[in-house]
Design a protein around this motif. Structure first.
Motif, mmCIF file in Angstrom:
data_model
loop_
_atom_site.group_PDB
_atom_site.id
_atom_site.type_symbol
_atom_site.label_atom_id
_atom_site.label_comp_id
_atom_site.label_asym_id
_atom_site.label_seq_id
_atom_site.Cartn_x
_atom_site.Cartn_y
_atom_site.Cartn_z
ATOM 1 N N LEU A 158 -21.405 43.038 -30.937
ATOM 2 C CA LEU A 158 -19.834 43.266 -30.945
ATOM 3 C C LEU A 158 -19.747 44.512 -30.426
ATOM 4 N N ARG A 159 -19.448 44.982 -29.245
ATOM 5 C CA ARG A 159 -19.483 46.161 -28.650
ATOM 6 C C ARG A 159 -18.134 46.801 -29.011
ATOM 7 N N PHE A 160 -18.088 48.234 -29.588
ATOM 8 C CA PHE A 160 -16.982 48.881 -29.973
ATOM 9 C C PHE A 160 -17.260 50.524 -29.815
ATOM 10 N N GLU A 161 -16.021 51.103 -29.965
ATOM 11 C CA GLU A 161 -16.075 52.523 -29.850
ATOM 12 C C GLU A 161 -15.336 52.965 -30.748
ATOM 13 N N TYR A 162 -15.674 54.139 -31.664
ATOM 14 C CA TYR A 162 -14.680 54.563 -32.542
ATOM 15 C C TYR A 162 -13.800 55.598 -31.759
ATOM 16 N N VAL A 199 -14.985 46.179 -24.558
ATOM 17 C CA VAL A 199 -15.270 47.304 -25.784
ATOM 18 C C VAL A 199 -14.260 47.433 -26.641
ATOM 19 N N LEU A 200 -14.264 46.962 -28.018
ATOM 20 C CA LEU A 200 -13.282 47.106 -28.880
ATOM 21 C C LEU A 200 -13.046 48.455 -29.371
ATOM 22 N N ARG A 201 -11.706 49.053 -29.363
ATOM 23 C CA ARG A 201 -11.391 50.302 -29.735
ATOM 24 C C ARG A 201 -11.094 50.586 -31.252
ATOM 25 N N ILE A 202 -11.982 50.980 -31.968
ATOM 26 C CA ILE A 202 -11.929 50.975 -33.453
ATOM 27 C C ILE A 202 -11.390 52.168 -33.962
ATOM 28 N N TYR A 245 -4.736 49.843 -30.821
ATOM 29 C CA TYR A 245 -6.242 50.068 -31.320
ATOM 30 C C TYR A 245 -6.537 48.485 -31.362
ATOM 31 N N ASP A 246 -7.808 48.121 -31.382
ATOM 32 C CA ASP A 246 -8.316 46.771 -31.670
ATOM 33 C C ASP A 246 -8.508 46.406 -32.988
#
Length: 103
Positions: A69-73, A20-23, A93-94
């Motif tokens: 695309l799995r991500f979280e803010y 899970v990408l950290r945005i 962060y990614d």
């Protein structure tokens, strides 16, 4: 406000990894900027949501990807965008979503 782990595109193939990408989303210093970008964390649920024009553009681009695309803010408390870019470069962060350009 939208986004989060379930922020992947619909109707596309599965995510290529379980990561899970950290945005990073910088917190606006002035409420007048909330229409451009805003990030909030609900104290009761610990769920972070983001909204505004730059978030809409980011999510539209994500929907165009041929895979989920799995991500979280993640709220980013940074004073200068140079600091934000450095934090992406050093792996804190990614990626970052903000009203900025890199030249």
């Amino acid at each position: 406000m939208a986004g989060g782990v379930d922020g992947g595109a619909e109707g596309v193939g599965p995510a290529t990894s379980g990561a899970v990408l950290r945005i990073a989303v910088p917190r606006p210093a002035d409420p007048a900027y909330h229409r451009f970008r805003n990030v909030e964390t609900d104290a009761a649920t610990n769920r972070t949501t983001a909204g505004g024009f730059v978030i809409d553009v980011f999510e539209a681009a994500v929907r165009k990807l041929p895979y989920a695309l799995r991500f979280e803010y993640v709220p980013a408390d940074v004073g200068l965008y140079n600091t934000l870019v450095q934090q992406v470069a050093n792996g804190s962060y990614d990626a970052a979503v903000a009203d900025m350009t890199i030249s």
